[in-house]
Scaffold this motif. Structure first.
Motif, PDB file in Angstrom:
ATOM      1  N   GLN A   1       1.038   4.269  -0.714  1.00 20.89           N
ATOM      2  CA  GLN A   1       0.538   5.625  -0.910  1.00 20.89           C
ATOM      3  C   GLN A   1       1.606   6.611  -0.446  1.00 20.89           C
ATOM      4  N   PRO A   2       1.820   7.684  -1.203  1.00 14.78           N
ATOM      5  CA  PRO A   2       2.918   8.621  -0.884  1.00 14.78           C
ATOM      6  C   PRO A   2       2.906   9.126   0.554  1.00 14.78           C
ATOM      7  N   PHE A   3       1.716   9.446   1.090  1.00 23.23           N
ATOM      8  CA  PHE A   3       1.680  10.005   2.451  1.00 23.23           C
ATOM      9  C   PHE A   3       2.064   8.948   3.488  1.00 23.23           C
ATOM     10  N   LEU A   4       1.699   7.675   3.235  1.00 26.08           N
ATOM     11  CA  LEU A   4       2.087   6.608   4.160  1.00 26.08           C
ATOM     12  C   LEU A   4       3.585   6.352   4.105  1.00 26.08           C
TER      13      LEU A   4
ATOM     14  N   GLN B   1       0.840  -1.200   0.000  1.00 29.33           N
ATOM     15  CA  GLN B   1       0.000   0.000   0.000  1.00 29.33           C
ATOM     16  C   GLN B   1       0.876   1.251   0.000  1.00 29.33           C
TER      17      GLN B   1
END
Length: 257
Positions: A166-169, A164
């Motif tokens: 996702q850039p923010f994670l 997963q």
């Protein structure tokens, strides 16, 4: 009965075997296989105590062996994982895994020294397990976060990065300050004087295991919708539900008195 008495310890040794394999794969940077073996070890750890109770073969040897197995599966491996995450987050590392063939010079380091901070997870786990063995209060519940729960929390991080991303994670997980804070939080929660309900079943009845069954259903729903990102939320929920449950029990006792 002579055969039955070896069943729980055999299950515990299989937990230790899974943890040993997980440590090897974690060092190699194969986090998916490492996580599979840790999960397998935790699954076995879930049933060794139940088997001992059902067969009525509980022993001091089994207690010590269980903690030694947990030290590897749920103590050493998450420490290695946190070390590897620090290596990815800190400058000065040329690859995602340690090249063990290099570093022939004793003073040569092929990883950022600050990455060793992640091994505090292993130290905190060892201290927690040693306390558990001599703490007579933790028979039906836990005081402080159990090492398997903490291991799942740490191992969820590389799985989120892989499945997963996702850039923010990714930005959060590979932030050295976040990893340092999580390491300290992990060590604190492992040894905090906070009562937490145990997920090990002594029987299968719903009435006496209502909180456990409802919590497991809640965990399943979160995992379906959030996948690996659900694991940190599950651990946080575990602590919150335990605190609410214990507060309710304390109020009930007070009313009776």
């Amino acid at each position: 009965m002579s055969f039955a008495k070896h069943v729980p310890n055999t299950i515990t040794l299989l937990n230790l075997f899974c943890g040993s394999l997980a440590a090897i794969f974690a060092v190699q940077g194969n986090y998916v296989i490492a996580a599979i073996f840790v999960a397998s070890g935790i699954f076995l750890d879930f049933f060794d105590g139940l088997a001992a109770r059902l067969l009525n073969v509980k022993s001091e040897l089994g207690l010590q062996l269980d903690s030694l197995a947990d030290m590897v599966t749920s103590g050493l491996v998450p420490g290695i994982i946190m070390f590897q995450l620090f290596r990815q987050a800190l400058p000065g590392s040329s690859s995602q895994t340690v090249d063990w063939s290099s570093g022939q010079n004793l003073l040569e380091w092929n990883f950022p020294v600050l990455a060793l901070f992640g091994l505090l997870v292993t130290l905190g786990s060892g201290y927690r397990l040693a306390k558990f063995n001599i703490d007579e209060r933790q028979t039906d519940s836990f005081i402080g976060l159990p090492t398997p729960a903490n291991a799942l929390l740490i191992l969820s991080l590389p799985l989120i990065l892989i499945f997963q991303p996702q850039p923010f994670l990714v930005q959060i997980i590979l932030n050295p300050w976040f990893l340092a804070g999580l390491t300290l939080f992990s060590c604190f929660m492992l040894n905090a004087e906070i009562p937490l309900f145990a997920l090990k079943f002594s029987s299968w009845g719903f009435a006496e295991n209502k909180v456990r069954y409802l919590f497991l259903i809640f965990c399943l729903i979160l995992l379906i919708f959030l996948q690996f990102a659900a694991i940190p939320l599950i651990i946080l929920s575990y602590v919150i539900v335990s605190m609410i449950t214990n507060k309710g029990n304390d109020e009930t006792v007070s009313e009776r008195h």
